[in-house]
Design a protein around this motif. Structure first.
Motif, PDB file in Angstrom:
ATOM      1  N   TYR A   1      36.116 -50.678  35.009  1.00 15.62           N
ATOM      2  CA  TYR A   1      35.182 -49.684  34.497  1.00 15.62           C
ATOM      3  C   TYR A   1      35.797 -48.731  33.485  1.00 15.62           C
ATOM      4  O   TYR A   1      35.113 -47.868  32.965  1.00 15.62           O
ATOM      5  CB  TYR A   1      34.607 -48.862  35.655  1.00 15.62           C
ATOM      6  CG  TYR A   1      33.623 -49.630  36.496  1.00 15.62           C
ATOM      7  CD1 TYR A   1      32.334 -49.871  36.019  1.00 15.62           C
ATOM      8  CD2 TYR A   1      33.961 -50.114  37.750  1.00 15.62           C
ATOM      9  CE1 TYR A   1      31.423 -50.580  36.778  1.00 15.62           C
ATOM     10  CE2 TYR A   1      33.059 -50.820  38.515  1.00 15.62           C
ATOM     11  CZ  TYR A   1      31.804 -51.055  38.030  1.00 15.62           C
ATOM     12  OH  TYR A   1      30.898 -51.758  38.760  1.00 15.62           O
ATOM     13  N   SER A   2      37.125 -48.869  33.225  1.00 14.92           N
ATOM     14  CA  SER A   2      37.760 -47.839  32.392  1.00 14.92           C
ATOM     15  C   SER A   2      37.139 -47.693  31.000  1.00 14.92           C
ATOM     16  O   SER A   2      37.098 -46.582  30.482  1.00 14.92           O
ATOM     17  CB  SER A   2      39.263 -48.075  32.307  1.00 14.92           C
ATOM     18  OG  SER A   2      39.527 -49.285  31.676  1.00 14.92           O
ATOM     19  N   PRO A   3      36.613 -48.768  30.349  1.00 13.13           N
ATOM     20  CA  PRO A   3      36.009 -48.523  29.033  1.00 13.13           C
ATOM     21  C   PRO A   3      34.808 -47.586  29.079  1.00 13.13           C
ATOM     22  O   PRO A   3      34.437 -47.002  28.062  1.00 13.13           O
ATOM     23  CB  PRO A   3      35.571 -49.922  28.577  1.00 13.13           C
ATOM     24  CG  PRO A   3      36.414 -50.859  29.339  1.00 13.13           C
ATOM     25  CD  PRO A   3      36.669 -50.208  30.656  1.00 13.13           C
ATOM     26  N   ALA A   4      34.190 -47.442  30.254  1.00 17.81           N
ATOM     27  CA  ALA A   4      32.994 -46.603  30.336  1.00 17.81           C
ATOM     28  C   ALA A   4      33.332 -45.133  30.553  1.00 17.81           C
ATOM     29  O   ALA A   4      32.473 -44.274  30.376  1.00 17.81           O
ATOM     30  CB  ALA A   4      32.075 -47.096  31.448  1.00 17.81           C
ATOM     31  N   VAL A   5      34.594 -44.852  30.939  1.00 19.19           N
ATOM     32  CA  VAL A   5      34.946 -43.468  31.287  1.00 19.19           C
ATOM     33  C   VAL A   5      34.749 -42.486  30.116  1.00 19.19           C
ATOM     34  O   VAL A   5      34.181 -41.412  30.306  1.00 19.19           O
ATOM     35  CB  VAL A   5      36.384 -43.397  31.844  1.00 19.19           C
ATOM     36  CG1 VAL A   5      36.802 -41.964  32.091  1.00 19.19           C
ATOM     37  CG2 VAL A   5      36.478 -44.191  33.134  1.00 19.19           C
ATOM     38  N   PRO A   6      35.193 -42.850  28.872  1.00 17.83           N
ATOM     39  CA  PRO A   6      34.974 -41.901  27.776  1.00 17.83           C
ATOM     40  C   PRO A   6      33.513 -41.503  27.622  1.00 17.83           C
ATOM     41  O   PRO A   6      33.214 -40.355  27.294  1.00 17.83           O
ATOM     42  CB  PRO A   6      35.457 -42.673  26.547  1.00 17.83           C
ATOM     43  CG  PRO A   6      36.400 -43.668  27.059  1.00 17.83           C
ATOM     44  CD  PRO A   6      35.940 -44.032  28.427  1.00 17.83           C
ATOM     45  N   PHE A   7      32.625 -42.448  27.873  1.00 23.00           N
ATOM     46  CA  PHE A   7      31.202 -42.134  27.767  1.00 23.00           C
ATOM     47  C   PHE A   7      30.808 -41.079  28.792  1.00 23.00           C
ATOM     48  O   PHE A   7      30.071 -40.135  28.482  1.00 23.00           O
ATOM     49  CB  PHE A   7      30.365 -43.403  27.955  1.00 23.00           C
ATOM     50  CG  PHE A   7      28.886 -43.130  28.052  1.00 23.00           C
ATOM     51  CD1 PHE A   7      28.195 -42.627  26.963  1.00 23.00           C
ATOM     52  CD2 PHE A   7      28.201 -43.358  29.223  1.00 23.00           C
ATOM     53  CE1 PHE A   7      26.848 -42.348  27.048  1.00 23.00           C
ATOM     54  CE2 PHE A   7      26.855 -43.096  29.320  1.00 23.00           C
ATOM     55  CZ  PHE A   7      26.166 -42.590  28.225  1.00 23.00           C
ATOM     56  N   LEU A   8      31.325 -41.212  30.020  1.00 24.29           N
ATOM     57  CA  LEU A   8      31.020 -40.224  31.049  1.00 24.29           C
ATOM     58  C   LEU A   8      31.581 -38.852  30.654  1.00 24.29           C
ATOM     59  O   LEU A   8      30.939 -37.823  30.876  1.00 24.29           O
ATOM     60  CB  LEU A   8      31.603 -40.666  32.396  1.00 24.29           C
ATOM     61  CG  LEU A   8      31.014 -41.967  32.947  1.00 24.29           C
ATOM     62  CD1 LEU A   8      31.690 -42.344  34.251  1.00 24.29           C
ATOM     63  CD2 LEU A   8      29.515 -41.828  33.152  1.00 24.29           C
ATOM     64  N   ILE A   9      32.779 -38.867  30.025  1.00 26.90           N
ATOM     65  CA  ILE A   9      33.356 -37.594  29.575  1.00 26.90           C
ATOM     66  C   ILE A   9      32.447 -36.958  28.528  1.00 26.90           C
ATOM     67  O   ILE A   9      32.160 -35.760  28.573  1.00 26.90           O
ATOM     68  CB  ILE A   9      34.767 -37.826  29.002  1.00 26.90           C
ATOM     69  CG1 ILE A   9      35.688 -38.362  30.102  1.00 26.90           C
ATOM     70  CG2 ILE A   9      35.330 -36.544  28.419  1.00 26.90           C
ATOM     71  CD1 ILE A   9      37.042 -38.804  29.602  1.00 26.90           C
ATOM     72  N   ILE A  10      31.967 -37.804  27.580  1.00 32.14           N
ATOM     73  CA  ILE A  10      31.082 -37.270  26.536  1.00 32.14           C
ATOM     74  C   ILE A  10      29.848 -36.643  27.175  1.00 32.14           C
ATOM     75  O   ILE A  10      29.450 -35.528  26.843  1.00 32.14           O
ATOM     76  CB  ILE A  10      30.674 -38.395  25.549  1.00 32.14           C
ATOM     77  CG1 ILE A  10      31.882 -38.835  24.726  1.00 32.14           C
ATOM     78  CG2 ILE A  10      29.566 -37.926  24.628  1.00 32.14           C
ATOM     79  CD1 ILE A  10      31.604 -40.007  23.805  1.00 32.14           C
TER      80      ILE A  10
END
Lengths: 304, 316
Positions: free
Chosen positions: A278-287
């Motif tokens: 799931y790590s590629p999705a983490v930046p989106f959650l941060i945004i």
């Protein structure tokens, strides 16, 4: 946990370098440049080419600087790559963005940047092949820093961190101590007023691309040194870099530096609770989190 | 002969489904000026939603509600709408680049989620329900033709709905906000509310396209929601002409034909070692199409007809 923290810090330094150029261009030219991360790829591949070239011409340069896997040839190539990537960024602006800008429409620029990203990424794939490349085939063993808590660090990672911090420090000196730095900040604050004061706007734009491209190239090489180089490097890093600029606040250079580290740390710490897929999705959650809590980022200001 | 016709039906079905998605994007970008960088997320939400709601329960998968087909399709559209609502609510008040970045992010996150979550089929994807009314029409050419007619009817309905929407006071409001937000605001309109409505409506339409796509293939996997689909859908709109629904549909058929033809030509005539790079070559081409159009014909092949004012038009 401590390993994630250290890894996050290392990745963060790379993201910071990428985010500085992006945030400057986004602030100045007022568009989200989706092709910025491709400059990292260009930088990584240009260094690869020159590394090979130097090693072939002067075999003495091909020796690794112990304990790193980094060779003298590669360290020289980093500087050349920074220059060439900066010039490529200016060229791309001349060929595409400047013309689209002249026609008006900030959103057309975003479209154009997607198109440019697509072209660059796949041309790199066509030239260098789709399989990943490495600067050095030598295996460099990670150093066990401590056994409890267990912590592994590669010498290259330490070098990358120090080099990235050094580059950022130099940039800081330039921004705070030179006339150029003052003009840059003036233009960022109020382009019209800056022009009235005799600052050449189009020259500033060229310089911003040059600096942004140079920093991106360094980030790309460092990423290649600590991971691997492949044509989709830009695609994988574009979202984390954007997240860094949003966390820091669009337009804030120091914000971008801090944002890069925060995103790097958060992405790596998230792996403690999330499966690694799931790590590629983490930046989106941060945004999303930033937009929810503090929409203009840590140092950004509201702007229409 | 029947082979050619049946291929044409296949081609036209896919192109019509994509046209619906392009029409949805046209409402967002062409008419409202909203940049959606993650068309696939809404397309995919509709596709996954439709299949999960409509299929009978399968091992280890979410859903299995076995809803009647049209209800499942509607549910898929609603799911796409909910995703759009969340993203829109957070970003539409801010500068436009935030929407671009957030929608791009939602597409990355969506693909990542469906690829990793076993409940959503994981990397293998989901096999859908039996195609609706298959028992009545069999599984052959007749069925495909009828499905094409069904898609075509939905395309026409979407087209007519959007044309009327654009001609309505709401459509005028959309263009007013796109052209001059401050002026619209000074007349007592709420730009962020109107933009959110348009964004959700466009995304629901993309969800419909996704639902139809998943029905047509009776299968959906993370491979179907890759970012390239977003680029293709944009290229279709930019080539056709943003703001013009007729152009959007024409652009879709044109680009889809070019895409399939180039893929076919490369696989047919290119040497074997080049074929590995077919994807890369096609991606470079579509990148050049987008950039080239923006540089030399930003209004597209079929430009938007700008109405200066209603009275000027009728009064002559």
């Amino acid at each position: 946990m401590i390993q994630n923290l250290v890894d996050g810090f290392l990745v963060g330094s790379i993201l910071s370098l990428g985010a500085i150029g992006l945030t400057m261009a986004m602030h100045m030219l007022r568009f989200a440049n989706f092709s910025h991360a491709e400059l990292l790829s260009i930088g990584a591949y240009v260094a690869l080419v020159f590394d090979g070239l130097f090693s072939a011409i002067y075999p003495a340069l091909a020796g690794a600087i112990a304990p790193l896997s980094l060779t003298w040839a590669l360290s020289l190539s980093i500087l050349i790559s920074m220059a060439i990537t900066g010039i490529s960024a200016i060229l791309i602006d001349r060929l595409v963005f400047k013309r689209v800008r002249a026609k008006g429409g900030e959103l057309s620029m975003v479209f154009a940047s997607f198109g440019v990203a697509m072209i660059l990424r796949n041309i790199l794939g066509l030239i260098f092949g789709l399989d990943p490349k490495l600067y050095s085939q030598d295996i460099v063993f990670a150093i066990v820093v401590s056994r409890d808590p267990f912590l592994l660090v590669k010498p290259d990672q330490v070098f990358t961190l120090i080099a990235a911090l050094l580059i950022m420090f130099i940039l800081h000196l330039v921004l705070s101590r030179t006339t150029f730095g003052y003009s840059l900040r003036a233009v960022a604050e109020n382009p019209t007023l800056a022009q009235v004061s005799g600052i050449n706007l189009s020259r500033m734009i060229v310089l911003i691309w040059l600096i942004g491209g140079g920093l991106a190239a360094a980030a790309g090489v460092f990423y290649g040194l600590t991971n691997q180089i492949n044509p989709v490097l830009g695609r994988d890093l574009v979202l984390p870099i954007f997240a860094a600029t949003i966390v820091g606040g669009i337009g804030s250079i120091y914000g971008a530096v801090l944002g890069g580290f925060l995103v790097g740390l958060a992405s790596n710490l998230a792996l403690v609770i999330l499966p690694s897929g799931y790590s590629p999705a983490v930046p989106f959650l941060i945004i999303l989190a930033v937009l929810l809590i503090r929409p203009h980022g840590l140092f950004g200001e509201e702007r229409a | 002969m029947i082979g050619v016709i049946s291929y044409l039906v296949f081609f036209a079905t896919v192109a019509s489904i994509l046209s619906i998605a392009v029409l949805g994007l046209n409402l967002q970008w062409g008419n409202t000026g909203l940049f959606n960088g993650g068309v696939v997320a809404f397309f995919g939400a509709g596709a996954y939603g439709t299949l999960l709601l409509g299929s009978a329960s399968q091992d280890g998968l979410l859903g299995g509600f076995g809803l009647p087909y049209l209800l499942a399709l509607f549910g898929g559209m609603m799911i796409a709408g909910i995703v759009a609502w969340i993203v829109g609510l957070l970003t539409l008040r801010l500068r436009h680049d935030y929407l671009a970045i957030a929608t791009f992010g939602v597409a990355v996150a969506f693909e990542n989620l469906v690829r990793n979550a076993d409940l959503l089929g994981g990397a293998q994807g989901i096999r859908g329900f039996e195609r609706p009314l298959r028992d009545t029409f069999g599984n052959g050419f007749t069925y495909n033709l009828l499905f094409f007619v069904f898609v075509l009817i939905l395309l026409v309905l979407t087209y007519v709905f959007l044309e009327r929407l654009i001609a309505s006071p709401f459509g005028r409001l959309l263009r007013a906000i796109r052209e001059d937000e401050t002026a619209a605001q000074s007349l007592g309109k709420s730009p962020s509310r109107v933009r959110l409505t348009a964004f959700i409506a466009g995304s629901v339409i993309m969800g419909l396209a996704g639902g139809l796509y998943a029905t047509f293939y009776a299968f959906i996997s993370p491979q179907d929601v890759l970012p390239i689909l977003t680029f293709q859908i944009w290229a279709m709109l930019i080539v056709g002409g943003a703001g013009n629904n007729k152009g959007a549909v024409m652009g879709t058929f044109l680009i889809w034909a070019a895409w399939t033809a180039s893929g076919w030509a490369l696989s047919r005539f290119a040497p074997l070692e080049v074929q590995l790079y077919t994807g890369s070559i096609q991606f470079v081409l579509i990148g050049f199409v987008i950039v080239g159009m923006l540089l030399w014909r930003p209004q597209g092949l079929f430009p938007e007809k700008l109405v200066v004012s209603q009275s000027a038009k009728t009064g002559g």
